[in-house]
Write an enzyme that holds these catalytic residues in place. Sequence first.
Site, mmCIF file in Angstrom:
data_model
loop_
_atom_site.group_PDB
_atom_site.id
_atom_site.type_symbol
_atom_site.label_atom_id
_atom_site.label_comp_id
_atom_site.label_asym_id
_atom_site.label_seq_id
_atom_site.Cartn_x
_atom_site.Cartn_y
_atom_site.Cartn_z
ATOM 1 N N CYS A 58 -65.251 -9.675 17.685
ATOM 2 C CA CYS A 58 -66.701 -9.703 17.923
ATOM 3 C C CYS A 58 -67.408 -10.265 16.698
ATOM 4 O O CYS A 58 -68.481 -10.837 16.786
ATOM 5 C CB CYS A 58 -67.185 -8.304 18.237
ATOM 6 S SG CYS A 58 -66.314 -7.055 17.318
ATOM 7 N N GLU A 103 -71.794 -1.589 21.900
ATOM 8 C CA GLU A 103 -71.644 -2.682 20.929
ATOM 9 C C GLU A 103 -71.229 -3.896 21.737
ATOM 10 O O GLU A 103 -70.223 -3.854 22.447
ATOM 11 C CB GLU A 103 -70.617 -2.320 19.861
ATOM 12 C CG GLU A 103 -71.019 -1.114 19.007
ATOM 13 C CD GLU A 103 -72.357 -1.269 18.305
ATOM 14 O OE1 GLU A 103 -72.773 -2.419 18.040
ATOM 15 O OE2 GLU A 103 -73.021 -0.247 18.059
HETATM 16 P P1 NAD Z 1 -65.996 -7.318 28.947
HETATM 17 O O1 NAD Z 1 -67.451 -7.062 28.927
HETATM 18 O O2 NAD Z 1 -65.490 -8.336 29.895
HETATM 19 O O3 NAD Z 1 -65.202 -5.975 29.311
HETATM 20 C C1 NAD Z 1 -65.437 -4.759 28.623
HETATM 21 C C2 NAD Z 1 -65.112 -3.610 29.573
HETATM 22 O O4 NAD Z 1 -66.035 -3.635 30.650
HETATM 23 C C3 NAD Z 1 -63.711 -3.730 30.188
HETATM 24 O O5 NAD Z 1 -63.151 -2.439 30.291
HETATM 25 C C4 NAD Z 1 -63.983 -4.329 31.538
HETATM 26 O O6 NAD Z 1 -63.014 -4.012 32.515
HETATM 27 C C5 NAD Z 1 -65.326 -3.724 31.895
HETATM 28 N N1 NAD Z 1 -66.113 -4.539 32.819
HETATM 29 C C6 NAD Z 1 -66.227 -5.886 32.839
HETATM 30 N N2 NAD Z 1 -67.077 -6.265 33.811
HETATM 31 C C7 NAD Z 1 -67.500 -5.134 34.434
HETATM 32 C C8 NAD Z 1 -68.385 -4.855 35.511
HETATM 33 N N3 NAD Z 1 -69.012 -5.835 36.152
HETATM 34 N N4 NAD Z 1 -68.577 -3.577 35.856
HETATM 35 C C9 NAD Z 1 -67.957 -2.580 35.203
HETATM 36 N N5 NAD Z 1 -67.116 -2.775 34.167
HETATM 37 C C10 NAD Z 1 -66.881 -4.034 33.790
HETATM 38 O O7 NAD Z 1 -65.555 -7.631 27.454
HETATM 39 P P2 NAD Z 1 -64.121 -8.066 26.904
HETATM 40 O O8 NAD Z 1 -63.828 -9.431 27.378
HETATM 41 O O9 NAD Z 1 -63.112 -6.996 27.130
HETATM 42 O O10 NAD Z 1 -64.439 -8.077 25.337
HETATM 43 C C11 NAD Z 1 -65.089 -9.155 24.739
HETATM 44 C C12 NAD Z 1 -66.562 -8.869 24.545
HETATM 45 O O11 NAD Z 1 -66.726 -7.679 23.803
HETATM 46 C C13 NAD Z 1 -67.264 -9.956 23.731
HETATM 47 O O12 NAD Z 1 -68.532 -10.194 24.271
HETATM 48 C C14 NAD Z 1 -67.367 -9.339 22.335
HETATM 49 O O13 NAD Z 1 -68.414 -9.859 21.556
HETATM 50 C C15 NAD Z 1 -67.577 -7.904 22.686
HETATM 51 N N6 NAD Z 1 -67.186 -7.024 21.597
HETATM 52 C C16 NAD Z 1 -68.165 -6.528 20.808
HETATM 53 C C17 NAD Z 1 -67.857 -5.688 19.747
HETATM 54 C C18 NAD Z 1 -68.940 -5.114 18.861
HETATM 55 O O14 NAD Z 1 -68.645 -4.253 18.053
HETATM 56 N N7 NAD Z 1 -70.178 -5.560 18.988
HETATM 57 C C19 NAD Z 1 -66.519 -5.360 19.500
HETATM 58 C C20 NAD Z 1 -65.534 -5.887 20.335
HETATM 59 C C21 NAD Z 1 -65.883 -6.715 21.381
#
Ligand code: NAD
Length: 541
Positions: free
Chosen positions: A327, A293
């Site tokens: 989100c 998601e």
């Molecule tokens: P993010 O993508 O920065 O991080 C999510 C996870 O991925 C974290 O655990 C992070 O450490 C890891 N991560 C980040 N970059 C990485 C990489 N290069 N390699 C491996 N792992 C990596 O997201 P965030 O800032 O924690 O959350 C915000 C985002 O999540 C927004 O884009 C939001 O829209 C989305 N979100 C979506 C939903 C949904 O249901 N669609 C729900 C909540 C959040």
Amino acid sequence: MARGFFNVPEAINEPVKGYAPGSPEREELLATYKAMYNSNIDVPMHINGEEVRTGNTSNINPPHDHKHIVGQYHNGEKSHIDAAISTALAAREKWSNTCWTERASIFLKAAELLAGPYRARMNAATMIAQSKNVHQAEIDAACEMIDFFRFNVQYMTDIFKDQPISSPGIWNRVEYRPLEGFVYAITPFNFTSIAANLAAAPALMGNVVVWKPSSHQAYSAQVIVDLFKEAGLPDGVINVVYGDPVMITDTVLASPDFSGLHFTGSTNVFNHFWKQIGNNINTYKTYPRIVGETGGKDFIWAHNSSNPLQVATAITRGSFEYQGQKCSAASRAYIPASIWSEVKGHLISQAAEIKMGSPENTNNFVNAVIHEGSFDKIASFIDAAKADADAEIIIGGNHDKSVGYFIEPTVIVAKSPTYATMTTELFGPVMTVFVYEDDQWEASLKLVDESTEYALTGAIFSTDRYIVEKASKALENAAGNFYINDKPTGAVVGQQPFGGGRSSGTNDKAGSAQNLLRWTSVRLIKETFVTPTDYKYPFLG
Ligand code: NAD
């Protein structure tokens, strides 16, 4: 082994506590907040139920007071990730063969513990390290997490009841096996409940898990680990690791036993994982399930038949609650010219009442954004809008990171429907409005549908049923969660299963049977009671 077809307790949504002045829950929560804020938590990794401390630590700082330190978490190296994987696989034999009733009991117990003795601690951790106000913490860290556990147990049994028909002399049945291998849960900062659910949902279905929480959610992740332990989750079923996210993911995705990804986070990160899984596909013993998601650019569209105060209220709540870091948060609106001045007036007067600051002060509706990177990104778009002839800031526009990462709730009016802040996910308290001519309402729906790559949530406002019907049809693929005359946020487990399509994710609807099914691999068993002994069919004559 179950000796009976058991019913599970009927799932009901956890009532949201009010935290009104003088209420016992408010006193308990604020006292817990204060105590936790003024102490130091040491967050280890959890591998095979053991606390693993490396000494290579990173600080945990409240976003609203980023020089203050409330604790630290321990970063692992590749050897720790390898250990988490092998530990999970070693736990699989017992866990996957444990009767579903035992697994259900653990998560039902976790729900009750969270509804009672763990509630204040889970909420306070979420307030401190993720900067949520009391209400936002309550609806996420307490209520939504409880709902995930209760409803998922019910959905699991609904799935188990779904069985094929049998014909005379034959008994057909399906069993819902866990995946062969382990599941990688990698979770975002913004919802404590999502983080818990991404690890818990596959585990409930009998899978073993390696969980990498967002480092910005490490404090409440530790409370989740404590909760699971007290609820009786056996060692090794969910293993928690911290460290360089790229190293962790590279290690996990290189394992032949990797069998599923349960991700919530940004679109680019998910796309990168998908490619990496594709590149490694010949390595795996089984085709991995990929559930993600991801990002959004959620909309509010109003028709001139709508009520301007209702539209303004939906924008204020939908865009600024939790600093626009849901989100589902609305970040673009399409408003007809004839009602715009009234909507704008309400927005200005509502914004004038909003207070911003630490969640400890319960007068604050808005708190800090999660970290400096996020602050700098949002501030740069706001500053560009200040200088841009195509945009006008009508509310807010100030930002200050000297104490905490504070961004004032901001409304930008864009001259072009494709202006940068109309189409880019900022994940902050910034709403951009495009005002359209009333007679262009059908064209404006096309803009809503086609201006971004996302399709997560969206809301339409109209009192004209024909318009509601037309807009719903025109936007049928523009949002996985579609709201009529309501803000596009605040989905409740069991009531509004959540997820979106296009670049917003695989739409497997967290907190639903559909999601749980992804963590199963069905085995069909056909048993024939009188087995044929003659190979010839009657037509052979
Ligand atoms: P993010 O993508 O920065 O991080 C999510 C996870 O991925 C974290 O655990 C992070 O450490 C890891 N991560 C980040 N970059 C990485 C990489 N290069 N390699 C491996 N792992 C990596 O997201 P965030 O800032 O924690 O959350 C915000 C985002 O999540 C927004 O884009 C939001 O829209 C989305 N979100 C979506 C939903 C949904 O249901 N669609 C729900 C909540 C959040």
